[in-house]
Design a protein around this motif. Structure first.
Motif, PDB file in Angstrom:
ATOM      1  N   GLY A   5      -7.743 -13.406  18.466  1.00 10.08           N
ATOM      2  CA  GLY A   5      -7.233 -12.238  17.754  1.00 10.08           C
ATOM      3  C   GLY A   5      -6.204 -12.544  16.685  1.00 10.08           C
ATOM      4  N   LYS A   6      -6.239 -11.739  15.635  1.00 11.90           N
ATOM      5  CA  LYS A   6      -5.271 -11.844  14.538  1.00 11.90           C
ATOM      6  C   LYS A   6      -4.233 -10.734  14.693  1.00 11.90           C
ATOM      7  N   VAL A   7      -2.981 -11.072  14.434  1.00 12.17           N
ATOM      8  CA  VAL A   7      -1.890 -10.100  14.538  1.00 12.17           C
ATOM      9  C   VAL A   7      -1.444  -9.735  13.125  1.00 12.17           C
ATOM     10  N   ILE A   8      -1.492  -8.440  12.820  1.00 14.86           N
ATOM     11  CA  ILE A   8      -1.189  -7.955  11.469  1.00 14.86           C
ATOM     12  C   ILE A   8      -0.114  -6.880  11.530  1.00 14.86           C
ATOM     13  N   SER A   9       0.996  -7.110  10.837  1.00 10.12           N
ATOM     14  CA  SER A   9       2.027  -6.083  10.696  1.00 10.12           C
ATOM     15  C   SER A   9       1.745  -5.243   9.454  1.00 10.12           C
ATOM     16  N   ILE A  10       1.857  -3.936   9.599  1.00 11.70           N
ATOM     17  CA  ILE A  10       1.727  -3.035   8.461  1.00 11.70           C
ATOM     18  C   ILE A  10       3.124  -2.510   8.161  1.00 11.70           C
ATOM     19  N   ILE A  11       3.631  -2.855   6.969  1.00 12.00           N
ATOM     20  CA  ILE A  11       5.058  -2.715   6.740  1.00 12.00           C
ATOM     21  C   ILE A  11       5.412  -2.474   5.279  1.00 12.00           C
ATOM     22  N   ASN A  12       6.422  -1.655   5.080  1.00  8.62           N
ATOM     23  CA  ASN A  12       7.090  -1.502   3.780  1.00  8.62           C
ATOM     24  C   ASN A  12       8.517  -1.085   4.103  1.00  8.62           C
ATOM     25  N   MET A  13       9.469  -1.514   3.306  1.00  4.85           N
ATOM     26  CA  MET A  13      10.862  -1.155   3.556  1.00  4.85           C
ATOM     27  C   MET A  13      11.230   0.213   2.975  1.00  4.85           C
ATOM     28  N   LYS A  14      10.227   1.000   2.646  1.00 10.98           N
ATOM     29  CA  LYS A  14      10.444   2.358   2.159  1.00 10.98           C
ATOM     30  C   LYS A  14       9.621   3.307   3.017  1.00 10.98           C
ATOM     31  N   GLY A  15      10.222   4.403   3.438  1.00  6.10           N
ATOM     32  CA  GLY A  15       9.506   5.383   4.235  1.00  6.10           C
ATOM     33  C   GLY A  15       8.622   6.282   3.382  1.00  6.10           C
ATOM     34  N   GLY A  16       7.755   7.049   4.044  1.00  3.54           N
ATOM     35  CA  GLY A  16       6.930   8.023   3.352  1.00  3.54           C
ATOM     36  C   GLY A  16       5.804   7.458   2.525  1.00  3.54           C
ATOM     37  N   VAL A  17       5.366   6.231   2.859  1.00  7.77           N
ATOM     38  CA  VAL A  17       4.308   5.604   2.058  1.00  7.77           C
ATOM     39  C   VAL A  17       2.950   5.613   2.773  1.00  7.77           C
ATOM     40  N   GLY A  18       2.859   6.303   3.899  1.00  6.91           N
ATOM     41  CA  GLY A  18       1.584   6.368   4.607  1.00  6.91           C
ATOM     42  C   GLY A  18       1.322   5.175   5.502  1.00  6.91           C
ATOM     43  N   LYS A  19       2.389   4.516   5.923  1.00  5.66           N
ATOM     44  CA  LYS A  19       2.275   3.307   6.747  1.00  5.66           C
ATOM     45  C   LYS A  19       1.598   3.589   8.101  1.00  5.66           C
ATOM     46  N   THR A  20       2.074   4.626   8.776  1.00  8.91           N
ATOM     47  CA  THR A  20       1.514   4.942  10.086  1.00  8.91           C
ATOM     48  C   THR A  20       0.073   5.434   9.973  1.00  8.91           C
ATOM     49  N   ALA A  21      -0.201   6.256   8.975  1.00 15.13           N
ATOM     50  CA  ALA A  21      -1.568   6.743   8.772  1.00 15.13           C
ATOM     51  C   ALA A  21      -2.534   5.574   8.560  1.00 15.13           C
ATOM     52  N   LEU A  22      -2.079   4.555   7.820  1.00 18.66           N
ATOM     53  CA  LEU A  22      -2.922   3.384   7.584  1.00 18.66           C
ATOM     54  C   LEU A  22      -3.085   2.569   8.868  1.00 18.66           C
ATOM     55  N   SER A  23      -2.017   2.392   9.613  1.00 18.24           N
ATOM     56  CA  SER A  23      -2.077   1.643  10.876  1.00 18.24           C
ATOM     57  C   SER A  23      -3.042   2.303  11.851  1.00 18.24           C
ATOM     58  N   VAL A  24      -2.893   3.617  12.004  1.00 15.22           N
ATOM     59  CA  VAL A  24      -3.745   4.377  12.923  1.00 15.22           C
ATOM     60  C   VAL A  24      -5.181   4.399  12.416  1.00 15.22           C
ATOM     61  N   GLY A  25      -5.355   4.586  11.108  1.00 14.26           N
ATOM     62  CA  GLY A  25      -6.698   4.641  10.533  1.00 14.26           C
ATOM     63  C   GLY A  25      -7.463   3.340  10.692  1.00 14.26           C
ATOM     64  N   ILE A  26      -6.819   2.223  10.364  1.00 15.58           N
ATOM     65  CA  ILE A  26      -7.466   0.913  10.493  1.00 15.58           C
ATOM     66  C   ILE A  26      -7.797   0.620  11.955  1.00 15.58           C
ATOM     67  N   SER A  27      -6.851   0.903  12.844  1.00 16.93           N
ATOM     68  CA  SER A  27      -7.062   0.614  14.272  1.00 16.93           C
ATOM     69  C   SER A  27      -8.219   1.415  14.834  1.00 16.93           C
ATOM     70  N   SER A  28      -8.227   2.728  14.577  1.00 17.21           N
ATOM     71  CA  SER A  28      -9.274   3.581  15.142  1.00 17.21           C
ATOM     72  C   SER A  28     -10.634   3.285  14.510  1.00 17.21           C
TER      73      SER A  28
END
Length: 276
Positions: A5-28
Motif C-alpha cells: 500500500g501507498k500512503v498519501i497525505s492530502i494537504i494544504n496550509m489554507k482552509g476552504g480548498v476542498g481538501k476533505t471533499a477530495l480525500s473522501v471522494g478519492i477514497s470512496s
C-alpha cells in the motif's frame, strides 16, 4: 493477497480548498469503483471526513478514534502500548475503512512529547497496514501541528488541493517550507504528486484566469506538477443535497474518476520507495 500500500497525505496550509471533499471522494471512488482496499485516516480535529460517513449524533461518546494514538501518557514510567488495528479502525463499507477523527486532537498540539510525532507511522508499521490496504489516504488539517507532521512522516506522497482565489498561493508557500524542513530533519523520501484545482466553476472569470496564470508562473509551484483534471463546483454538493460524498453526484464522480486516473499515472511515473 499481501499488498504494498501507498500512503498519501492530502494537504494544504489554507482552509476552504476542498481538501476533505477530495480525500473522501478519492477514497470512496477507489473503494467502490476500482475494487481497491482503502483506509481513510482523518487527522483533522474538525473531523469532517469522519462526519461524511458517520452521523455526529452517534459519535459523541466514541473512543475508537485517532486520538488514542496521540493521547499523552499519564504516568512517566508507563510504557506506551501500540493499539491493534481492530481497536481503532472502523469499517464503513466494503473495501473502505476509516480511522476516525477526533476534536480532542486540539489538545495534542500542546504536548511536549516529541515521540508522539511518530505514533501514526508506527501504528501503520506495527499493524502491517500497508500489506492490507492498496491506499492509505490521510486527510490533514490546514495548520502546522504535531499531527500534521505525523501524517507527512507516515506518507510516501502528498497531494495538494487548491482553490482558484486571490489567496491561493499562500497555503502552498507555507506548505513548501514546512515539507522542506520536515524532509531535511526526518530524512524523508516524501514526494509531491501534484496540485489539483478544486471547486472550479464551469467558466472562469478573467480575474480567476489571471490568478491561475500568476500562481502557475510563481516560484511556489515551479517544481509542482499541475493536474489537468480538477473537481468542479457542484452546487447540490455544497448544500449537501445527497451528503458530502463527491461520487454521489454525477459531475463530481466524473471529476474524481479523472483525478484518480491521473493520480495513478503519476504514481507509476514518479515511483518512490515506501516510507514505512
Amino acid at each position: 493477497m499481501v499488498k504494498n500500500g501507498k500512503v498519501i497525505s492530502i494537504i494544504n496550509m489554507k482552509g476552504g480548498v476542498g481538501k476533505t471533499a477530495l480525500s473522501v471522494g478519492i477514497s470512496s471512488f477507489l473503494a467502490e469503483n476500482r475494487d481497491k482496499k482503502i483506509l481513510l485516516i482523518d487527522s483533522d480535529p474538525q473531523f469532517n471526513a469522519t462526519q461524511a460517513f458517520i452521523d455526529p449524533d452517534k459519535y459523541e461518546e466514541d473512543t475508537k478514534t485517532i486520538f488514542q494514538l496521540f493521547k499523552p501518557q499519564t504516568e512517566i514510567a508507563e510504557r506506551y502500548v501500540m493499539p491493534k488495528k481492530e481497536e481503532l479502525i472502523t469499517n464503513i463499507q466494503e473495501n473502505l475503512d476509516i480511522l476516525k477523527g477526533d476534536l480532542n486532537l486540539v489538545l495534542v498540539n500542546k504536548s511536549s512529547d516529541s515521540g508522539l510525532i511518530k505514533r501514526l507511522k508506527m501504528f501503520i508499521k506495527v499493524n502491517k497496514l500497508r500489506e492490507e490496504y492498496d491506499y492509505i489516504i490521510i486527510d490533514c488539517p490546514p495548520t502546522l501541528t504535531l499531527y500534521t507532521d505525523s501524517a507527512l512522516i507516515s506518507s510516501d506522497y502528498y497531494l495538494i488541493p487548491n482553490r482558484i482565489d486571490r489567496y491561493s498561493g499562500i497555503g502552498i508557500k507555507s506548505l513548501n517550507r514546512a515539507i522542506s524542513d520536515l524532509i531535511y530533519s526526518e530524512d524523508l523520501e516524501l514526494k509531491c504528486l501534484g496540485l489539483v484545482y478544486t471547486m472550479v466553476e464551469d467558466q472562469l472569470t478573467q480575474k480567476q484566469n489571471d490568478i491561475k496564470s500568476e500562481l502557475e508562473s510563481s516560484k511556489a509551484v515551479e517544481d509542482i506538477y499541475i493536474f489537468s483534471s480538477n473537481s468542479s463546483f457542484v452546487r447540490d454538493m455544497q448544500v449537501g443535497r445527497q451528503g458530502p460524498i463527491a461520487i454521489r453526484y454525477g459531475k463530481s464522480k466524473k471529476d474524481i474518476s479523472d483525478i484518480v486516473d491521473e493520480m495513478e499515472n503519476r504514481l507509476s511515473s514518479i515511483g518512490g520507495n515506501n516510507n514505512g
